[in-house]
Design a protein around this motif. Structure first.
Motif, PDB file in Angstrom:
ATOM      1  N   VAL A  96       0.835  -1.205   0.000  1.00  0.00           N
ATOM      2  CA  VAL A  96       0.000   0.000   0.000  1.00  0.00           C
ATOM      3  C   VAL A  96       0.869   1.255   0.000  1.00  0.00           C
ATOM      4  CG1 VAL A  96      -1.593   1.371   1.405  1.00  0.00           C
ATOM      5  CG2 VAL A  96      -2.012  -1.073   1.053  1.00  0.00           C
ATOM      6  N   LEU A  97       1.866   1.297   0.886  1.00  0.00           N
ATOM      7  CA  LEU A  97       2.733   2.476   0.969  1.00  0.00           C
ATOM      8  C   LEU A  97       3.501   2.689  -0.333  1.00  0.00           C
ATOM      9  CD1 LEU A  97       4.173   2.143   4.595  1.00  0.00           C
ATOM     10  CD2 LEU A  97       2.343   3.644   3.784  1.00  0.00           C
ATOM     11  N   SER A  98       3.986   1.608  -0.931  1.00  0.00           N
ATOM     12  CA  SER A  98       4.725   1.716  -2.184  1.00  0.00           C
ATOM     13  C   SER A  98       3.827   2.239  -3.298  1.00  0.00           C
ATOM     14  CB  SER A  98       5.305   0.353  -2.572  1.00  0.00           C
ATOM     15  OG  SER A  98       5.949   0.414  -3.831  1.00  0.00           O
ATOM     16  N   SER A  99       2.596   1.732  -3.360  1.00  0.00           N
ATOM     17  CA  SER A  99       1.658   2.175  -4.395  1.00  0.00           C
ATOM     18  C   SER A  99       1.315   3.649  -4.236  1.00  0.00           C
ATOM     19  CB  SER A  99       0.383   1.331  -4.332  1.00  0.00           C
ATOM     20  OG  SER A  99      -0.523   1.719  -5.339  1.00  0.00           O
ATOM     21  N   LEU A 100       1.052   4.073  -2.994  1.00  0.00           N
ATOM     22  CA  LEU A 100       0.736   5.483  -2.746  1.00  0.00           C
ATOM     23  C   LEU A 100       1.919   6.383  -3.095  1.00  0.00           C
ATOM     24  CD1 LEU A 100      -1.204   5.254   0.646  1.00  0.00           C
ATOM     25  CD2 LEU A 100      -2.148   5.612  -1.638  1.00  0.00           C
ATOM     26  N   GLN A 101       3.134   5.932  -2.783  1.00  0.00           N
ATOM     27  CA  GLN A 101       4.329   6.704  -3.085  1.00  0.00           C
ATOM     28  C   GLN A 101       4.515   6.854  -4.593  1.00  0.00           C
ATOM     29  OE1 GLN A 101       6.914   8.225  -0.922  1.00  0.00           O
ATOM     30  NE2 GLN A 101       7.073   9.161  -2.955  1.00  0.00           N
ATOM     31  N   ASN A 102       4.336   5.758  -5.327  1.00  0.00           N
ATOM     32  CA  ASN A 102       4.508   5.813  -6.774  1.00  0.00           C
ATOM     33  C   ASN A 102       3.455   6.695  -7.434  1.00  0.00           C
ATOM     34  OD1 ASN A 102       6.747   4.122  -6.748  1.00  0.00           O
ATOM     35  ND2 ASN A 102       5.514   2.263  -6.930  1.00  0.00           N
ATOM     36  N   ARG A 103       2.235   6.661  -6.934  1.00  0.00           N
ATOM     37  CA  ARG A 103       1.187   7.531  -7.470  1.00  0.00           C
ATOM     38  C   ARG A 103       1.477   8.989  -7.110  1.00  0.00           C
ATOM     39  NH1 ARG A 103      -3.504   5.475  -9.212  1.00  0.00           N
ATOM     40  NH2 ARG A 103      -4.705   7.239  -8.428  1.00  0.00           N
ATOM     41  N   PHE A 104       1.959   9.215  -5.895  1.00  0.00           N
ATOM     42  CA  PHE A 104       2.313  10.563  -5.453  1.00  0.00           C
ATOM     43  C   PHE A 104       3.398  11.161  -6.351  1.00  0.00           C
ATOM     44  CE2 PHE A 104       5.050  13.378  -2.955  1.00  0.00           C
ATOM     45  CZ  PHE A 104       4.127  14.266  -2.414  1.00  0.00           C
ATOM     46  N   ASP A 105       4.357  10.345  -6.757  1.00  0.00           N
ATOM     47  CA  ASP A 105       5.469  10.818  -7.582  1.00  0.00           C
ATOM     48  C   ASP A 105       5.014  11.307  -8.957  1.00  0.00           C
ATOM     49  OD1 ASP A 105       7.232  10.261  -5.554  1.00  0.00           O
ATOM     50  OD2 ASP A 105       7.844   8.317  -6.351  1.00  0.00           O
ATOM     51  N   ILE A 106       3.860  10.839  -9.429  1.00  0.00           N
ATOM     52  CA  ILE A 106       3.354  11.289 -10.727  1.00  0.00           C
ATOM     53  C   ILE A 106       2.096  12.146 -10.534  1.00  0.00           C
ATOM     54  CG2 ILE A 106       4.363   9.406 -12.055  1.00  0.00           C
ATOM     55  CD1 ILE A 106       1.741   7.943 -11.969  1.00  0.00           C
ATOM     56  N   ASP A 107       2.002  12.784  -9.354  1.00  0.00           N
ATOM     57  CA  ASP A 107       0.937  13.731  -9.033  1.00  0.00           C
ATOM     58  C   ASP A 107      -0.458  13.108  -9.005  1.00  0.00           C
ATOM     59  OD1 ASP A 107       2.741  15.754  -8.687  1.00  0.00           O
ATOM     60  OD2 ASP A 107       2.531  16.553 -10.719  1.00  0.00           O
ATOM     61  N   LYS A 108      -0.551  11.809  -8.754  1.00  0.00           N
ATOM     62  CA  LYS A 108      -1.854  11.174  -8.540  1.00  0.00           C
ATOM     63  C   LYS A 108      -2.052  11.089  -7.024  1.00  0.00           C
ATOM     64  CE  LYS A 108      -2.020   8.403 -12.780  1.00  0.00           C
ATOM     65  NZ  LYS A 108      -3.277   8.975 -13.313  1.00  0.00           N
ATOM     66  N   ILE A 109      -2.636  12.123  -6.452  1.00  0.00           N
ATOM     67  CA  ILE A 109      -2.711  12.222  -4.999  1.00  0.00           C
ATOM     68  C   ILE A 109      -3.944  11.540  -4.420  1.00  0.00           C
ATOM     69  CG2 ILE A 109      -1.377  14.360  -4.974  1.00  0.00           C
ATOM     70  CD1 ILE A 109      -4.040  15.837  -4.496  1.00  0.00           C
ATOM     71  N   TYR A 110      -4.874  11.118  -5.273  1.00  0.00           N
ATOM     72  CA  TYR A 110      -6.083  10.438  -4.804  1.00  0.00           C
ATOM     73  C   TYR A 110      -6.042   8.970  -5.202  1.00  0.00           C
ATOM     74  CZ  TYR A 110      -8.092  15.047  -3.869  1.00  0.00           C
ATOM     75  OH  TYR A 110      -8.322  16.290  -3.377  1.00  0.00           O
ATOM     76  N   THR A 111      -6.441   8.110  -4.260  1.00  0.00           N
ATOM     77  CA  THR A 111      -6.471   6.671  -4.503  1.00  0.00           C
ATOM     78  C   THR A 111      -7.640   6.070  -3.745  1.00  0.00           C
ATOM     79  OG1 THR A 111      -4.036   6.670  -4.596  1.00  0.00           O
ATOM     80  CG2 THR A 111      -5.131   4.531  -4.433  1.00  0.00           C
ATOM     81  N   PHE A 112      -8.375   5.173  -4.396  1.00  0.00           N
ATOM     82  CA  PHE A 112      -9.451   4.457  -3.719  1.00  0.00           C
ATOM     83  C   PHE A 112      -8.897   3.249  -2.980  1.00  0.00           C
ATOM     84  CE2 PHE A 112     -12.730   6.165  -6.832  1.00  0.00           C
ATOM     85  CZ  PHE A 112     -13.421   6.870  -5.857  1.00  0.00           C
ATOM     86  N   THR A 113      -9.515   2.913  -1.877  1.00  0.00           N
ATOM     87  CA  THR A 113      -9.365   1.596  -1.284  1.00  0.00           C
ATOM     88  C   THR A 113     -10.778   1.141  -0.967  1.00  0.00           C
ATOM     89  OG1 THR A 113      -8.450   0.304   0.552  1.00  0.00           O
ATOM     90  CG2 THR A 113      -8.906   2.625   0.998  1.00  0.00           C
ATOM     91  N   GLY A 114     -11.376   0.486  -1.953  1.00  0.00           N
ATOM     92  CA  GLY A 114     -12.791   0.180  -1.872  1.00  0.00           C
ATOM     93  C   GLY A 114     -13.590   1.470  -1.963  1.00  0.00           C
ATOM     94  N   PRO A 115     -14.540   1.699  -1.056  1.00  0.00           N
ATOM     95  CA  PRO A 115     -15.348   2.924  -1.091  1.00  0.00           C
ATOM     96  C   PRO A 115     -14.669   4.123  -0.425  1.00  0.00           C
ATOM     97  CG  PRO A 115     -16.098   1.518   0.677  1.00  0.00           C
ATOM     98  CD  PRO A 115     -15.012   0.742  -0.037  1.00  0.00           C
ATOM     99  N   ILE A 116     -13.521   3.897   0.187  1.00  0.00           N
ATOM    100  CA  ILE A 116     -12.815   4.970   0.904  1.00  0.00           C
ATOM    101  C   ILE A 116     -11.823   5.650  -0.026  1.00  0.00           C
ATOM    102  CG2 ILE A 116     -11.310   5.499   2.857  1.00  0.00           C
ATOM    103  CD1 ILE A 116     -12.427   3.010   4.239  1.00  0.00           C
TER     104      ILE A 116
END
Length: 236
Positions: A83-103
């Motif tokens: 989870v942390l790695s995925s959020l970091q990689n998305r953050f690096d390309i300015d994708k600051i929003y991520t779903f985890t189910g409905p959250i």
């Protein structure tokens, strides 16, 4: 316990500075596991049989793989390092929003990302067909659809530590609902004043923290009433 790991198994191991690092098992016995890291393939790390390790796949950290998926529940291995790695990689390309189910998870970029909150972007999320794109406007629209389709009051819970961006997120939700709930799709002067009053309300009872000069020390409840229960908006 270690016999379940074969040579070449891709794993995550604990690290003092990086929290988790990518590694590959060289040998595994009942007493120890010897691994090499991606950062230094020539180095060797000896792990005890009870030290925490997690399985990983190559697609959890490549930009073309699962790290850029919009929903963390689609990860092959759903655990802390993945989870942390995925959020970091998305953050690096300015994708600051991520779903985890409905959250919806939001990571504060601490910078301005052009075009992400434009009015055109906001209006693109006002739709009877739910979007699969993770965005604060998507979550706002889900709440708004609940009002339109089921005629029930909706609640948006925004939570996070100091400096996480709760206040900014609240303003974007209010902006969306003010625009979507107006009869002509335009924010009125009264609605604009409500939105602009948020910084004033935020200034009361706040204190400075290490991460935020103006941190809330209390829970805040905001109620928006969009006309009568049978109100009509062109977006409903």
């Amino acid at each position: 316990m270690s016999s379940q790991y074969a040579q070449g198994t891709l794993i995550w191991v604990k690290h003092e500075e990086e929290v988790w690092i990518q590694a590959e098992i060289i040998t595994a016995t009942e007493k120890e596991i010897i691994v090499k890291t991606i950062e230094d393939p020539n180095a060797r790390i000896v792990l005890g049989p009870n030290e925490p390790i997690f399985l990983r796949t190559t697609d959890t950290y490549t930009s073309e793989g699962l790290s850029v998926l919009d929903d963390l529940t689609q990860l092959t291995h759903l655990h802390e390092p993945a989870v942390l790695s995925s959020l970091q990689n998305r953050f690096d390309i300015d994708k600051i929003y991520t779903f985890t189910g409905p959250i919806l998870i939001a990571v504060n970029p601490f910078k301005v990302i052009p075009g992400i909150y434009d009015e055109e972007v906001l209006k693109s999320f006002i739709s009877t067909k739910p979007s699969t794109k993770p965005h604060v406007f998507n979550t706002s629209n889900a709440s708004y659809r609940g009002i339109c389709d089921r005629h029930k009051s909706q609640t948006v819970l925004i939570s996070g530590e100091s400096g996480a961006g709760k206040t900014e997120t609240t303003k974007f939700v209010m902006k969306f609902l003010a625009l979507a709930g107006s009869s002509d799709g335009e924010v009125t002067d009264v609605e604009r004043q409500v939105l602009e009053s948020n910084p004033l309300l935020e200034a009361f009872g706040n204190a400075r923290t290490l991460r935020n000069d103006n941190s809330s020390r209390f829970g805040k409840f905001i109620e928006l009433q969009l006309g009568s229960p049978d109100f009509t908006s062109k977006f409903c």
